[in-house]
Design a protein around this motif. Structure first.
Motif, mmCIF file in Angstrom:
data_model
loop_
_atom_site.group_PDB
_atom_site.id
_atom_site.type_symbol
_atom_site.label_atom_id
_atom_site.label_comp_id
_atom_site.label_asym_id
_atom_site.label_seq_id
_atom_site.Cartn_x
_atom_site.Cartn_y
_atom_site.Cartn_z
ATOM 1 N N LEU A 184 -5.021 10.939 -20.372
ATOM 2 C CA LEU A 184 -4.718 12.183 -19.518
ATOM 3 C C LEU A 184 -5.762 12.275 -18.495
ATOM 4 N N ILE A 185 -6.978 12.121 -18.996
ATOM 5 C CA ILE A 185 -8.202 12.543 -18.035
ATOM 6 C C ILE A 185 -8.212 11.224 -17.307
ATOM 7 N N LYS A 186 -8.008 9.954 -17.690
ATOM 8 C CA LYS A 186 -7.983 8.911 -16.493
ATOM 9 C C LYS A 186 -6.927 8.958 -15.457
ATOM 10 N N SER A 187 -5.762 9.493 -15.944
ATOM 11 C CA SER A 187 -4.483 9.609 -15.165
ATOM 12 C C SER A 187 -4.879 10.619 -14.087
ATOM 13 N N LEU A 188 -5.440 11.893 -14.815
ATOM 14 C CA LEU A 188 -5.719 12.979 -13.664
ATOM 15 C C LEU A 188 -6.794 12.629 -12.710
ATOM 16 N N CYS A 189 -7.769 11.809 -13.259
ATOM 17 C CA CYS A 189 -8.933 11.372 -12.118
ATOM 18 C C CYS A 189 -8.047 10.475 -11.099
ATOM 19 N N LEU A 190 -7.388 9.504 -11.506
ATOM 20 C CA LEU A 190 -6.493 8.690 -10.618
ATOM 21 C C LEU A 190 -5.665 9.484 -9.685
ATOM 22 N N LYS A 191 -5.044 10.450 -10.297
ATOM 23 C CA LYS A 191 -4.169 11.383 -9.377
ATOM 24 C C LYS A 191 -4.976 12.126 -8.405
ATOM 25 N N GLY A 192 -6.022 12.503 -9.077
ATOM 26 C CA GLY A 192 -7.064 13.368 -7.984
ATOM 27 C C GLY A 192 -7.531 12.329 -6.997
ATOM 28 N N LEU A 193 -8.104 11.186 -7.280
ATOM 29 C CA LEU A 193 -8.438 10.508 -6.206
ATOM 30 C C LEU A 193 -7.347 10.150 -5.288
ATOM 31 N N ASN A 194 -5.974 9.794 -5.772
ATOM 32 C CA ASN A 194 -4.962 9.423 -4.858
ATOM 33 C C ASN A 194 -4.708 10.813 -3.834
ATOM 34 N N ASP A 195 -4.555 11.985 -4.696
ATOM 35 C CA ASP A 195 -4.366 13.152 -3.945
ATOM 36 C C ASP A 195 -5.657 13.324 -2.791
ATOM 37 N N ALA A 196 -6.630 12.912 -2.940
ATOM 38 C CA ALA A 196 -7.892 13.139 -2.140
ATOM 39 C C ALA A 196 -7.569 12.092 -1.115
ATOM 40 N N TRP A 197 -7.113 10.731 -1.303
ATOM 41 C CA TRP A 197 -6.937 10.094 -0.338
ATOM 42 C C TRP A 197 -5.816 10.460 0.532
ATOM 43 N N LYS A 198 -4.647 11.072 -0.058
ATOM 44 C CA LYS A 198 -3.393 11.357 0.818
ATOM 45 C C LYS A 198 -4.137 12.663 1.416
ATOM 46 N N VAL A 199 -4.772 13.585 0.968
ATOM 47 C CA VAL A 199 -5.179 14.614 1.800
ATOM 48 C C VAL A 199 -6.119 14.298 3.055
ATOM 49 N N ALA A 200 -6.941 13.147 2.808
ATOM 50 C CA ALA A 200 -7.827 12.652 3.657
ATOM 51 C C ALA A 200 -6.868 12.138 4.854
ATOM 52 N N ARG A 201 -5.970 11.157 4.475
ATOM 53 C CA ARG A 201 -5.064 10.677 5.587
ATOM 54 C C ARG A 201 -4.330 11.848 6.189
ATOM 55 N N LYS A 202 -4.000 12.588 5.627
ATOM 56 C CA LYS A 202 -3.092 14.020 6.224
ATOM 57 C C LYS A 202 -3.933 14.525 7.119
ATOM 58 N N ALA A 203 -5.130 14.956 6.710
ATOM 59 C CA ALA A 203 -6.295 15.460 7.477
ATOM 60 C C ALA A 203 -6.435 15.025 8.670
ATOM 61 N N VAL A 204 -6.469 13.504 8.638
ATOM 62 C CA VAL A 204 -6.643 12.686 9.931
ATOM 63 C C VAL A 204 -5.532 12.705 10.884
#
Length: 780
Positions: free
Chosen positions: A384-404
């Motif tokens: 679950l921790i790995k899944s949440l970390c990966l999800k957090g990383l993906n969400d961070a990338w999505k937020v970064a792309r959407k921010a741009v």
């Protein structure tokens, strides 16, 4: 400030502390303050008043409790799957096989109640404190506030109701009181604390209420019980009990002690002591095949339960024994000792068996898990921790792309906000907010070809042909040789040759002030405003935008004047000029939004990579098709100052290093530059003001109400001003000897000597030809 006390007709006042009527006599309020207030009677009355108010409030809440409730919203989250342990079975270990003595799981009903372990442990402590209350504590009756919970709770919660949502409010109303009021609730009996404890036990066991929800409420009641117990112990202490010591006979006639060593010397005594006896085997826990006792049994609970029994593991077999087990003195006829036999009914052992078989909730304390359960729970949590970390990383990338994207969108909105007030400007863009552009040198050559076209052009209703232009040039003190040179179309790739005739046309003298502008003045003004933004190095960025705005307004007015679009120029040439002007305004706007206080012309790493990639692709294409690689023969433009005079003749590709004007973006106001360009045209050509006013609601690409980009065009509307078309085909213009053509730089591999010999002297060819040109007589 306290309000003054009022004495009524009966001679009493209302005490503001205990809310009781007190008789004051003739002394009045002074007697009340002296004899009643802050006295024991006032405190007793206050306690009775609070108790009475609590009863009234509880009755009111009981009425609210049975009032209709809003429909229950079923939860959308399912409970997690229990962490399963290895299934086990329990049977005694016997010296010989006996099927009748076997103990199965069905023979032992689970004794430990189901539910949250923390909640059950909390309620067990609560029940113990209730049981320890002394008998002299008041016993609750039917009027006690806790009596409403002394009922059979079976079926008290409907299928569509949430248990905690239904009972949390009434429990809060009952228990959210001061310590003194809670102390009044500490009454024994089934209608008091015991009834409430049984009701909470039912909720925990049958409806899964966790301990965290009831912990605060139960601890408040236990604290009240402790205070009541302390007060009761002080006022009614338990009677002391005399401890009777056993009598000890210390007389002389006491029998001497037995000599054990002497007894051991006798053979009969020795045989009696060493005689074999039956041994208690304990209770054996059998693990199914393929399982391991080391991962199934809950060893950690021994620390929690205070080490209730002993256990041993020999050769993979777990055996439990009672602390009271006398292994070596098992009575004849018994399979195991009484202590080990009672372990079968031990509720703690039964609970361990049930948890191992049914599984343990993943949120239970770790001490309730076996080693295998701990490993499984840890693996699950790690996943679950790995899944949440990966999800957090993906969400961070999505937020970064959407921010741009969002930042780009904000910049685009700001850019549109700057361009929207400009009338007639077209705001359409392509993908990624890109706009087209046209090379200004290409536009220069197309305008040169347009002015020399055999069919001519129409300006202000006047038909202008190359011969008309030639006559006007010669009337401006230009000899026929130079005029013919300017009108020579053979070298279509020569950018300098395209610039020269346009410049000579805009240098033609203006008409007198009392006459309307002639065609040559209008055409020269148009050429002047098109060329100078790109070659006049002293123009500021604002002045460049003003000139381009003047070009757009003049061009739209000329096309709308008399509805003569194709008579002035081909539609495609008009569209190309407007695209060039529009792109300049959009680029300046984007630069202002990106960095309004700077003018950074350097490329970043991303831009440099994209440009290198594009350059590589172009090089590969030209390598496959070398015939396409035909750059303009001459790129040298004379840089101009604002007076129109040449600064020098050898400025190749005018760029930032040679530009002298102010190019700071912060000094540019797009709306002002756009309107100044319009006013320049209105001032020079007053007759075009009504035309521009009539186009206020139009668009640059819709000067006549027709879309010139996407709409259909006339079959004869062909752009023949491009480089590979001969504009003077079938022309009857008589051109003289093209003496200056000898100096034209042509694309050839053969090198020529720039000098020749004249009268034994070495003379430059260009200088000799310039001298001949100055001596030539003008054509009359």
């Amino acid at each position: 400030m306290e309000e003054p006390l009022n004495i009524n007709a009966n001679g009493t006042v209302l005490c503001p502390d205990c809310h009781t009527r007190v008789r004051v006599g003739t002394a009045g309020v002074a007697n009340f303050n002296k004899c009643h207030r802050s006295m024991k009677a006032c405190a007793d009355n206050l306690k009775a008043y609070k108790k009475q108010q609590s009863i009234i409030k509880n009755r009111e809440n009981a009425v609210k409790f049975f009032a209709p409730h809003p429909p229950h919203v079923p939860p959308t989250v399912s409970a997690p799957v229990l962490i399963q342990s290895n299934p086990i079975c329990l049977q005694p270990t016997m010296p010989f096989a006996s099927a009748s003595a076997s103990i199965t799981q069905n023979d032992m009903a689970p004794i430990l109640a189901k539910g949250c372990p923390d909640a059950l442990k909390l309620l067990l402590t609560f029940q113990s404190k209730i049981s320890n209350l002394l008998d002299n504590v008041a016993k609750a009756d039917s009027s006690h506030p806790l009596a409403q919970w002394a009922f059979d709770p079976t079926g008290c919660v409907g299928e569509d109701e949430d248990t905690w949502e239904k009972y949390n409010g009434p429990l809060n109303t009952l228990l959210q009181k001061s310590p003194d009021e809670l102390q009044d609730l500490a009454c024994i009996g089934e209608l008091g604390l015991m009834g409430l404890c049984q009701f909470l036990h039912y909720l925990v066991e049958h409806h899964g209420i966790p301990g965290a929800l009831i912990e605060g409420k139960v601890e408040q009641l236990m604290a009240a019980i402790d205070r009541v117990s302390l007060e009761t112990a002080v006022t009614h202490p338990k009677p002391s009990q005399d401890i009777q010591l056993p009598s000890v006979n210390l007389g002389i006639n006491a029998e001497p002690p037995i000599n054990v060593d002497a007894l051991l010397d006798e053979p009969s005594a020795k045989m009696m002591l060493l005689a074999p006896s039956c041994t208690c085997p304990g209770l054996s826990v059998t693990i199914p095949q393929g399982k391991s006792i080391h991962t199934a049994y809950l060893f950690g609970l021994h620390e929690e339960l205070g080490d209730p029994w002993d256990y041993t593991v020999e050769k993979g077999q777990l055996t439990v024994c009672a602390h009271s087990c006398d292994k070596d003195n098992l009575s004849d006829g018994l399979e195991k000792c009484l202590g080990c036999d009672e372990l079968k009914e031990n509720p703690n052992l039964q609970g361990i068996l049930r948890w191992i078989e049914e599984g343990v909730h993943e949120n239970a304390r770790l001490i309730f898990h076996g080693v295998g359960g701990l490993i499984m729970s840890n693996c699950k949590k790690q996943g679950l921790i790995k899944s949440l970390c990966l999800k957090g990383l993906n969400d961070a990338w999505k937020v970064a792309r959407k921010a741009v994207v969002l930042e780009s969108y904000k910049q685009w909105l700001l850019a549109v906000g700057l361009l929207a007030p400009l009338p007639l400007l077209n705001l359409e863009v392509g993908d990624d907010d890109l706009t087209c552009d046209k090379d200004y040198k290409h536009i220069f050559k197309c305008l040169r070809n347009l002015s020399l076209h055999v069919n001519g052009i129409v300006v202000h209703g006047v038909h202008i042909t190359p011969s008309v232009i030639c006559s006007h040039l010669m009337s401006n003190e230009i000899n026929s040789t130079h005029a013919n040179y300017l009108l020579n179309p053979n070298d279509k790739q020569d950018v300098k040759l395209a610039y020269d005739p346009l410049r000579e046309i805009w240098l033609l003298p203006s008409p007198p002030a009392d006459q309307s502008p002639g065609f040559h003045h209008t055409l020269g003004t148009f050429f002047h405003y098109v060329l100078t933004p790109y070659i006049c190095v002293k123009l500021s960025l604002s002045e460049q935008l003003e000139h381009l705005s003047a070009v757009a307004h003049l061009l739209m007015a000329l096309l709308a004047e008399g509805n003569m679009l194709t008579c002035l120029m081909p539609t495609q040439l008009y569209v190309d000029i407007i695209i060039m002007i529009k792109n300049v305004y959009f680029c300046v706007t984007k630069a202002k939004v990106d960095d309004p206080h700077g003018n950074d012309a350097n490329a970043d790493a991303t831009q440099l990579g994209g440009r290198i990639t594009g350059t590589t692709e172009v090089a590969m294409i030209l390598a496959k098709h070398p015939e396409w690689d035909r750059p303009p023969w001459r790129l040298k433009f004379p840089a101009l100052d604002k007076s129109g005079l040449e600064v020098h003749r050898h400025v190749d590709h005018v760029g930032p290093a040679t530009w002298l004007g102010d190019t700071m973006l912060s000094h540019v106001n797009l709306q002002t530059s756009w309107r100044i360009g319009c006013s320049l045209i209105e001032k020079k050509f007053p007759t075009l003001i009504p035309v521009l006013d009539s186009m206020a609601s139009q668009d640059m690409f819709l000067p006549l109400g027709k879309d010139l980009v996407k709409g259909p065009r006339h079959p004869d509307d062909i752009d023949d001003t491009v480089d590979d078309h001969d504009p003077l085909e079938s022309s009857n213009v008589v051109l003289g000897v093209e003496l200056e053509d000898a100096t034209a730089e042509t694309e050839t591999n053969q090198k020529f000597d720039p000098c020749f010999s004249l009268n034994g002297m070495k003379v430059f060819k260009s200088r000799h030809l310039n001298g001949i040109k100055k001596q030539a007589l003008p054509i009359i």
